[in-house]
Design an enzyme around this catalytic site. Structure first.
Site, mmCIF file in Angstrom:
data_model
loop_
_atom_site.group_PDB
_atom_site.id
_atom_site.type_symbol
_atom_site.label_atom_id
_atom_site.label_comp_id
_atom_site.label_asym_id
_atom_site.label_seq_id
_atom_site.Cartn_x
_atom_site.Cartn_y
_atom_site.Cartn_z
ATOM 1 N N GLY A 8 0.827 -1.205 0.000
ATOM 2 C CA GLY A 8 0.000 0.000 0.000
ATOM 3 C C GLY A 8 0.858 1.251 0.000
ATOM 4 C CB VAL B 197 1.771 0.003 3.990
ATOM 5 C CG1 VAL B 197 1.551 -1.134 4.985
ATOM 6 C CG2 VAL B 197 1.252 1.316 4.565
ATOM 7 C CG ASP C 182 -7.749 11.015 6.060
ATOM 8 O OD1 ASP C 182 -8.648 11.501 5.360
ATOM 9 O OD2 ASP C 182 -6.740 10.458 5.605
#
Length: 670
Positions: free
Chosen positions: A17, A24, A137
């Site tokens: 990711g 990630v 978020d």
């Protein structure tokens, strides 16, 4: 990354990711033999302290939570590898996919699954808010779903970002503009209710497959969050229950006061969504209806020219008592409705926006219609300024980012074109953006003199604040023993640092008591209780003071002395003996009594610790017979003689108290 092992245990395998500031990787913990996820701060941000702080904040925020719907944090650190600095967070590896991917494949979802997923997200927010953590978020991309449909909320690192390394930061933040609350879009204070709004957007998308507000660009979407009416999700998904429709609409209220006030409140409604009682109210006269999309009609002289297709517009609502839009006035929206909507959002420039837009649609000379008047941008955030620029037809470009004591971080503090001046439509206005107050690190002032501490603070652009004094067993007199703020803290330039200066070790003051008329033993015990030392004890005959009582002391009563001060005493031997007159004693028959045999009392004398320069020590022995005390020996002994033994023959039943240098040693009995 090829064979990178962090902290000697986390081997990176493959990238799974990527976000705005981090990548990630799937990794393996070589110690515990398990898969983990490792988040690495992107290399372009490793020199930016703001990003490093935000990255650390994510680890701290998530690590403080222990909840099944929050991704666990295992480790955090920094490592130098191949001349690169790697900041990393090690966290729980979730074998699943993002909720965004699930929505794209499976939305719209039925009520039951929508509620099940939303409730798990709300539980995670409840835990975060209980720890005073605002996620800021919440979006499907930051929510992971495993094979059992269990939710894991991640990415707790979002904060205000405005640094020299990211001049174009606004576009990255507005990339998630579909999920921000109206107060976030305005750059205002946000709290737990902002997270709940974002969750409402996620629920809307779960139930309908669409986000509630969309537009041609980020600015248009932000405006929609602020001022466009919501199309109820049930209008897009008629199978949605009334209860769940009500929950989503309430979560998406533009005013925080009418929104869900806590995750707990939302969870209660989610549990009861099938039987949720919705209060029916009579529809007001201005009940909202949907305005159809209206296409602009080209001017007569442009009718023959081919026109590019118009981009789709956001769907919004208007009140029913507004007049219908006449077919022969196709530019009504452009000339009237849009400027009115913009004035509700724009602060300090609305009038200019309306005038500029209206002027562009009138039959004025071409040079005049292309001229725009610049509103004030000072004090506005970049997103707010971009809204003004979009509406007025000019471009904003950041020329510099500087520290400012007056303007908060992210606010515009200078513009190249003064407010009220005109430029050609499409031209650029350069702006300077505030980095906030310039920060510096508080130096270590401990053990410095006050003058040296003040000089050190000046070197680091800090000021000396209040200075106090206090006692310390650790810091020398005249040196700094405490400081506030503490060493290593980041504070604005010019901050005053207060210090506490040591007065050295605290000395206890003792008032000398009056020992006269006290027995020698009582006086010695009094001195010992006061932490004073017994010095030389002399004896003299006295007609005033009784035998074995103190008649003089080396320090006068009432004098203030320090602990362990040595006090000398003079003890009375009573009156001096006189010669009795010579008389013939009477002749009496001796009384016949049983003779009493004396016993031996053995008193060992062990020399005490020898002080520097001392050659002798004082031995004092008191004979105790019931309540009667008698001083039988009070004399110096030489250290050179070593251990000695005193043997005393006396009647049975007595005790002898031994004192060395005024300190009680032991009691000797037979």
């Amino acid at each position: 990354m090829n064979h990178i092992v962090l902290a000697g245990r986390y081997e990176l395998l493959d990238k799974i990711g990527e976000g705005g500031m981090a990548e990630v990787y799937r990794a393996v913990d070589l110690v515990l033999k398990r898969n983990v996820a490792v988040k690495l701060l992107k290399q372009q941000f490793v020199g930016d302290q703001e990003f490093i702080t935000n990255f650390g904040n994510e680890a701290q925020s998530a690590a403080s939570l222990n909840h099944p719907n929050v991704v666990n944090i295992f480790d955090v650190g920094k490592e130098e590898i191949d001349e690169r600095t790697l900041y990393y967070i090690v966290m729980e590896y979730i074998d699943g996919r993002t909720l965004k991917s699930v929505i794209e494949d499976e939305a719209p979802m039925d009520d039951e699954r929508t509620v099940r997923l939303a409730a798990q997200i709300a539980q995670a927010l409840k835990a975060a808010h209980a720890n005073h953590i605002i996620h800021r978020d919440i979006k499907p991309q930051n929510i992971l779903i495993n094979e059992d449909d269990e939710v894991k909320v991640t990415d707790f690192g979002i904060a205000k970002i405005s640094t020299s390394s990211t001049i174009t930061y606004t576009s990255s933040i507005l990339g998630t503009v579909h999920y921000i609350s109206p107060e976030q879009a305005k750059g205002k204070f946000i709290d737990e209710k902002s997270d709940l709004y974002s969750l409402g957007v996620v629920m809307y998308e779960l139930a309908t497959g669409n986000v509630p507000f969309d537009g041609e660009n980020a600015v248009a979407i932000a405006i929609s969050h602020i001022q466009h009416e919501l199309i109820p999700p049930k209008d897009l998904n008629p199978s949605l229950s009334e209860g769940l429709n009500h929950i989503i609409v309430k979560a998406l209220e533009k005013e925080t006061a009418t929104r869900y006030q806590s995750a707990d409140e939302m969870l209660r409604d989610l549990r009861e969504y099938k039987t949720l009682e919705i209060k029916e109210t009579e529809a007001p006269a201005d009940q909202t209806t949907v305005i159809p999309v209206i296409k602009d009609t080209p001017e007569p002289d442009q009718q023959d020219e081919p026109q590019p297709p118009s981009p789709p517009r956001s769907i919004y609502q208007r009140t029913a008592n507004q007049p219908p839009i006449a077919e022969e006035r196709p530019d009504f929206f452009r000339r009237v409705v849009l400027p009115v909507l913009l004035t509700l959002f724009l602060v300090g420039g609305g009038f200019l926006v309306i005038r500029g837009i209206l002027a562009s649609s009138e039959n004025t000379p071409a040079t005049e219609s292309r001229s725009v008047e610049i509103p004030t941008l000072l004090g506005k955030t970049l997103p707010e300024a971009q809204v003004l620029a979009e509406a007025n037809g000019f471009v904003i470009e950041i020329s510099e980012e500087v520290y400012s004591q007056e303007y908060s971080e992210g606010e515009i503090l200078e513009q190249s074109v003064n407010p009220g001046q005109s430029i050609q439509r499409g031209e650029t206005v350069l702006v300077k953006v505030s980095l906030g107050q310039e920060l510096t690190t508080v130096p270590d002032l401990l053990n410095l003199s006050l003058a040296d501490a003040e000089a050190r603070l000046r070197t680091d652009n800090l000021e000396m604040g209040e200075h106090r004094t206090g006692y310390s067993d650790t810091y020398n007199e005249g040196t700094v023993m405490r400081q506030n703020p503490e060493y290593g803290e980041r504070v604005p330039v010019g901050t005053a640092v207060s210090v506490t200066v040591s007065q050295g070790r605290q000395v206890e003051e003792i008032s000398m008591p009056d020992l006269r008329t006290n027995s020698q033993l009582q006086a010695i015990r009094t001195l010992q209780d006061l932490n004073l030392r017994v010095g030389q004890v002399d004896s003299e005959h006295s007609d005033t003071y009784a035998n074995n009582t103190v008649m003089r002391q080396s320090v006068a009563p009432g004098t203030v002395v320090d602990p362990q001060t040595t006090i000398d005493l003079v003890v009375s031997l009573g009156p001096a003996p006189t010669e009795p007159p010579a008389t013939e004693p009477p002749q009496t028959e001796p009384e016949q009594t049983e003779p009493v045999s004396d016993v031996e009392y053995v008193i060992p004398i062990h020399p005490p610790a020898q002080e520097e320069g001392a050659t002798s020590y004082q031995v004092h022995i008191v004979r105790v017979d019931g309540e009667n005390e008698e001083d039988i020996r009070n004399e110096p002994y030489n250290y050179a003689d070593g251990t000695q033994t005193i043997r005393i023959m006396d009647k049975p039943g007595l005790s002898f108290e031994l004192y060395i240098n005024g300190n009680f040693v032991r009691t000797i009995t037979h």
